[in-house]
Design a protein around this motif. Structure first.
Motif, PDB file in Angstrom:
ATOM      1  N   ARG A   1       0.860  -1.352  -0.054  1.00  0.00           N
ATOM      2  CA  ARG A   1      -0.154   0.133  -0.002  1.00  0.00           C
ATOM      3  C   ARG A   1       0.911   1.118   0.129  1.00  0.00           C
ATOM      4  N   ASP A   2       0.143   2.336  -0.003  1.00  0.00           N
ATOM      5  CA  ASP A   2       0.808   3.771  -0.001  1.00  0.00           C
ATOM      6  C   ASP A   2       2.233   3.821  -1.125  1.00  0.00           C
TER       7      ASP A   2
ATOM      8  N   TRP B   1      -0.760  -1.101   8.080  1.00  0.00           N
ATOM      9  CA  TRP B   1       0.847  -0.581   7.845  1.00  0.00           C
ATOM     10  C   TRP B   1       1.288  -0.675   9.171  1.00  0.00           C
TER      11      TRP B   1
ATOM     12  N   THR C   1       4.688   4.217   4.438  1.00  0.00           N
ATOM     13  CA  THR C   1       4.236   5.383   3.790  1.00  0.00           C
ATOM     14  C   THR C   1       5.343   6.236   3.392  1.00  0.00           C
TER      15      THR C   1
ATOM     16  N   GLN D   1       7.144   7.109   7.554  1.00  0.00           N
ATOM     17  CA  GLN D   1       6.476   7.131   9.003  1.00  0.00           C
ATOM     18  C   GLN D   1       7.357   5.861   9.639  1.00  0.00           C
TER      19      GLN D   1
ATOM     20  N   PHE E   1       7.122   4.176  13.074  1.00  0.00           N
ATOM     21  CA  PHE E   1       6.310   3.830  14.447  1.00  0.00           C
ATOM     22  C   PHE E   1       7.108   3.378  15.324  1.00  0.00           C
TER      23      PHE E   1
ATOM     24  N   ASP F   1      -2.953   7.269  15.475  1.00  0.00           N
ATOM     25  CA  ASP F   1      -1.915   6.789  14.695  1.00  0.00           C
ATOM     26  C   ASP F   1      -0.775   7.730  14.458  1.00  0.00           C
TER      27      ASP F   1
ATOM     28  N   HIS G   1       1.881  12.422   8.681  1.00  0.00           N
ATOM     29  CA  HIS G   1       1.763  11.357   7.823  1.00  0.00           C
ATOM     30  C   HIS G   1       2.236  11.778   6.416  1.00  0.00           C
ATOM     31  N   ASP G   2       2.274  10.650   5.510  1.00  0.00           N
ATOM     32  CA  ASP G   2       2.252  10.888   4.323  1.00  0.00           C
ATOM     33  C   ASP G   2       3.539  11.912   3.755  1.00  0.00           C
TER      34      ASP G   2
ATOM     35  N   LYS H   1       0.541  15.173   5.753  1.00  0.00           N
ATOM     36  CA  LYS H   1      -1.021  15.313   6.150  1.00  0.00           C
ATOM     37  C   LYS H   1      -0.901  15.062   7.751  1.00  0.00           C
TER      38      LYS H   1
ATOM     39  N   HIS I   1      -6.456  13.170   2.158  1.00  0.00           N
ATOM     40  CA  HIS I   1      -5.940  12.312   2.745  1.00  0.00           C
ATOM     41  C   HIS I   1      -4.549  11.861   2.794  1.00  0.00           C
ATOM     42  N   GLU I   2      -4.086  11.153   1.649  1.00  0.00           N
ATOM     43  CA  GLU I   2      -2.778  10.971   1.381  1.00  0.00           C
ATOM     44  C   GLU I   2      -2.342  12.078   0.446  1.00  0.00           C
TER      45      GLU I   2
ATOM     46  N   ARG J   1      -9.579  12.058  -0.561  1.00  0.00           N
ATOM     47  CA  ARG J   1     -10.632  12.016   0.432  1.00  0.00           C
ATOM     48  C   ARG J   1     -10.658  12.953   1.591  1.00  0.00           C
TER      49      ARG J   1
HETATM   50  C1  AAL Z   1      -2.554   5.959   5.023  1.00  0.00           C
HETATM   51  C2  AAL Z   1      -1.574   7.274   5.200  1.00  0.00           C
HETATM   52  C3  AAL Z   1      -0.780   6.847   6.362  1.00  0.00           C
HETATM   53  C4  AAL Z   1      -1.477   6.654   7.542  1.00  0.00           C
HETATM   54  C5  AAL Z   1      -1.974   5.291   7.387  1.00  0.00           C
HETATM   55  C6  AAL Z   1      -0.999   4.399   6.631  1.00  0.00           C
HETATM   56  O1  AAL Z   1      -3.638   6.477   4.262  1.00  0.00           O
HETATM   57  O2  AAL Z   1      -2.546   8.336   5.313  1.00  0.00           O
HETATM   58  O3  AAL Z   1       0.094   5.825   6.050  1.00  0.00           O
HETATM   59  O4  AAL Z   1      -0.770   6.448   8.671  1.00  0.00           O
HETATM   60  O5  AAL Z   1      -3.033   5.318   6.324  1.00  0.00           O
END
Ligand code: AAL
Length: 431
Positions: free
Chosen positions: A100-101, A140, A178, A193, A195, A204, A242-243, A258, A296-297, A313
């Protein structure tokens, strides 16, 4: 209410004179002759430029807000077309593998490169409470940053890990996710990111870390420092950054990000900007942050003199493409549909410090609901569009995506909504 006769009279007069014609004038004869305004009907051929005549607010906006009076002439208007990627395995989509991302796509060594969040765990995500050292809380969580290369952008060859989780207690030991990439003075910088606890434990929350390399294939060296710090207490980005999404603009590094804020459960998502002249910082946040009130992203690209943003979004202006000549003061430039989530476009001039950005035509994005929520995982996908000054693809400029009825029915009413409607019906019957 106007009578039928008065409506007839009004329509008979329209085209000649615009006369105040309402119930007031109908009831009592005016003492003076009614005020008339010269009426200039709107032309049949939609003018390209704003016509010099009184316009409704909607028509004013049609000329002032958007980049052209028709979407098909608006360089920042597009449709999005999606293609399934070849080359990625998802373990029969059982939720144990997720991608993802995606980062923006770059072209190096004769091929495309993309970096993304990769999770391979024994189960699908189970939420923060049920998470362990090996069971992920979120899609994630317990992730690494992997990368893949491609010759055509459709078939990808996974190359493996770019940035692994560092050992405890280093920043990011729980998960790194991300990512996005910067090329600056011939070197590569990855922002991501980091964590140190399972996502969802306290929101988050995470800071942004950075690793650098001489080649897009690595090896990547982590700086083990927070590169974009959170904001002070009680400010919008105090918990999450984020992002992270770097571009070169005006000879500097413009990094968009974000934050989610205003507290659980209804987080607000907006986007900010931080600028630096060195990839390791310090990054100075825009005093105008948040610079995008929706989205969002993060997905931005150099466009003409400024920066364009896909506002995907969340927020009042979701599903818009926006533009800021100074990279900071964005205006809506187009309203679009079916936008790619977490889009990472191929931007040929992302790092060239262009003074006239040419735009984008494709990239990778993700679908987070790849199958069921029980098998919660995401898949990478390719999107194509025409947000480019160099391409003119009329099929990308249509104004309507036709969905089959089952797409709408799947957005059906929930149990609570049905109960509310039943109560409303009953109340009416009992009146
Ligand atoms: C995603 C991003 C960031 C958030 C999570 C993983 O869409 O906005 O990466 O932390 O959701």
């Amino acid at each position: 209410m106007k009578s039928y006769k008065s409506l007839l009279l009004c329509s008979a007069l329209s085209g000649l004179l615009f006369t105040a014609c309402n119930s007031e004038t109908e009831k009592k004869a005016p003492t003076e002759s009614p005020k008339t305004t010269e009426y200039k009907p709107f032309p049949f051929k939609l003018p390209k430029e704003k016509p010099a005549q009184p316009l409704s607010r909607a028509m004013e906006r049609n000329y002032d807000t958007y980049k052209a009076s028709r979407p098909e002439d608006n360089e920042l208007y597009t449709q999005f077309k999606y293609t399934e990627l070849k080359g990625f395995d998802y373990n029969n989509h059982d939720g144990t593998i997720s991608r993802r991302d995606p980062s923006k796509v770059i072209f190096e060594n004769g091929k495309y490169y993309v970096y993304y969040t990769y999770r391979e765990t024994e189960t699908s995500p189970k939420g923060a409470k049920a998470s362990t050292e090996t069971i992920p809380s979120a899609d994630w969580d317990l992730a690494e940053i992997w990368y893949a290369t491609s010759e055509d952008g459709f078939t990808w060859e996974e190359q493996g890990v770019a940035i692994p989780r560092p050992p405890k207690p280093q920043l990011g030991h729980r998960s790194v996710s991300t990512a996005d990439i910067l090329k600056w003075n011939g070197k590569f910088y990855m922002y991501y990111q980091g964590f140190s606890e399972a996502s969802g434990t306290r929101g988050d929350d995470c800071p942004v870390l950075m690793s650098y390399a001489d080649s897009p294939d690595g090896p990547w060296t982590p700086t083990n420092k927070v590169v974009i710090p959170n904001g002070p207490k009680d400010t919008w980005d105090q918990y999450s950054i984020h992002d992270p999404y770097p571009l070169v603009h005006n000879g500097k590094i413009y990094l968009y990000y974000k934050s989610d804020f205003d507290g659980q459960p209804d987080l607000v998502r907006m986007q900010g900007l931080a600028i630096a002249t060195d990839p390791a910082g310090p990054f100075t946040k825009s005093p105008l942050n948040p610079v995008l009130a929706s989205g969002h992203e993060t997905t931005m690209f150099p466009f003409k003199e400024g920066i364009a943003a896909l506002t995907i979004r969340d927020g009042n202006e979701h599903y818009t493409v926006q533009y800021a000549e100074d990279g900071e003061n964005f205006d809506v430039a187009a309203i679009v549909e079916l936008m790619p989530a977490a889009a990472g476009p191929f931007i040929p001039d992302a790092f060239t410090d262009t003074d006239y950005g040419r735009g984008i035509t494709w990239g990778l994005s993700h679908f987070t609901n790849a199958t069921t929520w029980a098998q919660n995982h995401a898949v990478l996908v390719r999107f194509d569009c025409d947000l480019s000054l160099d391409v003119n693809d009329p099929a990308m400029k249509k104004h309507h995506v036709y969905h089959r009825p089952d797409v709408y029915y799947r957005q059906g009413l929930g149990q609570k909504q049905r109960e509310r409607i039943a109560k409303e019906n009953e109340a009416l019957r009992n009146k």
